[in-house]
Enzyme design. Sequence first.
Site, short mmCIF file in Angstrom:
data_model
loop_
_atom_site.label_atom_id
_atom_site.label_comp_id
_atom_site.label_asym_id
_atom_site.label_seq_id
_atom_site.Cartn_x
_atom_site.Cartn_y
_atom_site.Cartn_z
CB SER A 123 -0.85 0.08 1.27
OG SER A 123 -1.72 -0.98 1.35
CG HIS A 144 -3.00 -1.13 -3.66
ND1 HIS A 144 -3.64 0.07 -3.44
CD2 HIS A 144 -2.76 -1.64 -2.42
CE1 HIS A 144 -3.79 0.25 -2.14
NE2 HIS A 144 -3.27 -0.76 -1.51
CD GLU A 156 -4.83 2.46 -6.30
OE1 GLU A 156 -5.36 3.58 -6.23
OE2 GLU A 156 -3.99 2.07 -5.46
CG ASN A 194 -4.37 4.63 0.25
OD1 ASN A 194 -5.54 4.75 0.60
ND2 ASN A 194 -3.71 3.50 0.39
N1 NAD Z 1 -4.92 -4.77 5.30
C1 NAD Z 1 -5.26 -3.93 4.33
O1 NAD Z 1 -6.29 -3.26 4.38
C2 NAD Z 1 -4.38 -3.81 3.11
C3 NAD Z 1 -4.94 -3.28 1.94
C4 NAD Z 1 -4.16 -3.22 0.78
C5 NAD Z 1 -2.84 -3.63 0.83
N2 NAD Z 1 -2.31 -4.12 2.01
C6 NAD Z 1 -0.92 -4.59 1.98
O2 NAD Z 1 -0.95 -6.01 1.92
C7 NAD Z 1 0.19 -6.55 2.60
C8 NAD Z 1 -0.26 -7.53 3.67
O3 NAD Z 1 -1.14 -6.88 4.57
P1 NAD Z 1 -2.12 -7.71 5.52
O4 NAD Z 1 -3.00 -6.73 6.16
O5 NAD Z 1 -2.72 -8.85 4.78
O6 NAD Z 1 -1.06 -8.27 6.59
P2 NAD Z 1 -1.24 -9.48 7.63
O7 NAD Z 1 -0.39 -9.13 8.79
O8 NAD Z 1 -2.67 -9.82 7.85
O9 NAD Z 1 -0.56 -10.73 6.87
C9 NAD Z 1 0.80 -10.79 6.54
C10 NAD Z 1 1.20 -12.27 6.42
O10 NAD Z 1 2.49 -12.33 5.82
C11 NAD Z 1 3.24 -13.33 6.49
N3 NAD Z 1 4.65 -13.03 6.27
C12 NAD Z 1 5.41 -12.05 6.83
N4 NAD Z 1 6.64 -12.07 6.30
C13 NAD Z 1 6.67 -13.05 5.37
C14 NAD Z 1 7.66 -13.55 4.47
N5 NAD Z 1 8.87 -13.03 4.42
N6 NAD Z 1 7.32 -14.56 3.64
C15 NAD Z 1 6.08 -15.10 3.68
N7 NAD Z 1 5.12 -14.68 4.52
C16 NAD Z 1 5.41 -13.66 5.35
C17 NAD Z 1 2.80 -13.26 7.92
O11 NAD Z 1 3.08 -14.47 8.61
C18 NAD Z 1 1.30 -12.99 7.76
O12 NAD Z 1 0.58 -14.19 7.69
C19 NAD Z 1 0.98 -5.36 3.12
O13 NAD Z 1 1.96 -5.04 2.18
C20 NAD Z 1 -0.08 -4.26 3.18
O14 NAD Z 1 0.49 -2.97 3.04
C21 NAD Z 1 -3.06 -4.22 3.14
#
Ligand code: NAD
Length: 505
Positions: A123, A144, A156, A194
């Site tokens: 993000s 995204h 995106e 954003n």
């Molecule tokens: N939550 C949101 O609303 C949202 C929206 C759009 C984008 N994002 C982006 O998506 C990504 C994930 O966000 P999320 O909210 O799903 O996070 P989350 O914390 O729910 O999940 C992240 C997962 O990644 C795993 N992980 C961490 N390091 C790792 C690695 N090196 N290899 C493999 N697995 C690994 C963790 O164990 C965890 O299960 C981030 O980059 C975030 O910026 C989040």
Amino acid sequence: MTALDLSSPVAVVGTGTMGQGIAQVALVAGHPVRLYDAVPGRAGAAADAIGARLDRLVEKERLTAVDRDAARARLRPAEDLAELADCVLVVEAVLERLEVKQELFRELEGIVGDDCLLATNTSSLSVTAIGGALARPGRFLGLHFFNPAPLLPLVEVVSGFATDVASATRAYETARAWGKTPVACADTPGFIVNRIARPFYAEAFEVYENQGADPATIDAVLRESGGFRMGAFELTDLIGQDVNESVTHSVWQSFFQDVRFTPSLAQRRLVESGRLGRKSGQGWYDYRDGAERPEPHTAEPAEPPAYVVAEGDLGPATELLALIREAGIEVREEDEDKGTRLVLPGGGQLVLADGQTSVEFRDVVYFDLALDYRKATRIALSAAQQTSPRTLAQSTGLFQALGKKVSVIGDVPGMIVARTVARIIDLAHDAVARGVATEEDIDTAMRLGVNYPLGPLEWSRRLGGDWACAVLDNLHECTPSGRYAPSLALYRHAYASDKREGSSS
Ligand SMILES: NC(=O)c1ccc[n+]([C@@H]2O[C@H](COP(=O)([O-])OP(=O)(O)OC[C@H]3O[C@@H](n4cnc5c(N)ncnc54)[C@H](O)[C@@H]3O)[C@@H](O)[C@H]2O)c1
């Protein structure tokens, strides 16, 4: 350029909130899907959670049991990254840390084939920066998705400096084949949504910090006058103050602390004190058991004026004249170009919010911009200390006679909706001029990503070419920090519209 073949396997790495949602989208579209997570057991648990969500879709009759069973059979947790070797696309949704993502993609590059697309769901990090770790960054891009990914249509598709056009096009077509609405955008802080959405929150918080109105009133005006689905305070309580503030902070930092993206002090205090919104029981509002939701300020009934004199062109508020006549109040129109206002019996004036403060005028009440004055159910009014009580009462009575609730707020230049919409329009024009995305994609992104009632560029056209520029020029004069300085793109747009309108008359 066509979408990826549905029979080819797709991988999702990082199986938290976003990873699970993205995996479900690819799976339901028809791909075999591999799940990988760094924490042992998490990919398996994610597969179970996705399976349970598919069951619910079957219960709601949005998926057949046969399709559910086929999808489950296509879903496979992987214990080792090497199991992703035959995938044609890997979408990464791991921790939001540059080094972690770079390390992962470096490793993946040694595992997958040369034609495999590599995508990040970041993000806030730069796609170009993450791709910098790769030997072949041409097939690397941002995909995204928005949370919850299975429900929200927008994706995106972000091209970094090194992303090749063929890879971006293939990813775009693939997102479309998955039933999503992709938009193409360049790798800039906040991408489209954003970045352009920041003033929606910032201006509401600014009005509050300036004692202009309380959160309930600002939210009600944004909804009932501005046409937004939710107000900024209730929406950030839903998103989480920590999550929303961290996006603001990251965009502000990424733009080298550009004053246009300055975070809010009041929101900082909420985050510091643990008032994170619904999830912590308290944010701007109180969600604990028994807490009462505060009501917006709504003025007591007042007498409408017997007539109004309309001077000049009311621009975006022209529809009001028809509404006033329909309410049985006489409208006397004067062509003289003394300004654009409604003059009330006794000489008080009612003026559309234009970014000035009423303190400079003798007897003025400002009224806020509405998305559609006919449909609006509430209008905000603001008056200065020297405004006569009679003018404020007549103005209140006038809008009440049109069937609107009235919220009287403090003398804040640009009021609530006008300043918010003017700034969103400015950032949208600026983004087009800087090559972030096309006008059409920006409008699509803002309607689908954050539910705006109109795309900002469509809004700009409806309001008239120079409306936002004039409001921001005035706001900039009252508050010369640079926060409200219109962008060069908006000046150009206003100038071009002015010339067009001038030449057609
Ligand atoms: N939550 C949101 O609303 C949202 C929206 C759009 C984008 N994002 C982006 O998506 C990504 C994930 O966000 P999320 O909210 O799903 O996070 P989350 O914390 O729910 O999940 C992240 C997962 O990644 C795993 N992980 C961490 N390091 C790792 C690695 N090196 N290899 C493999 N697995 C690994 C963790 O164990 C965890 O299960 C981030 O980059 C975030 O910026 C989040």
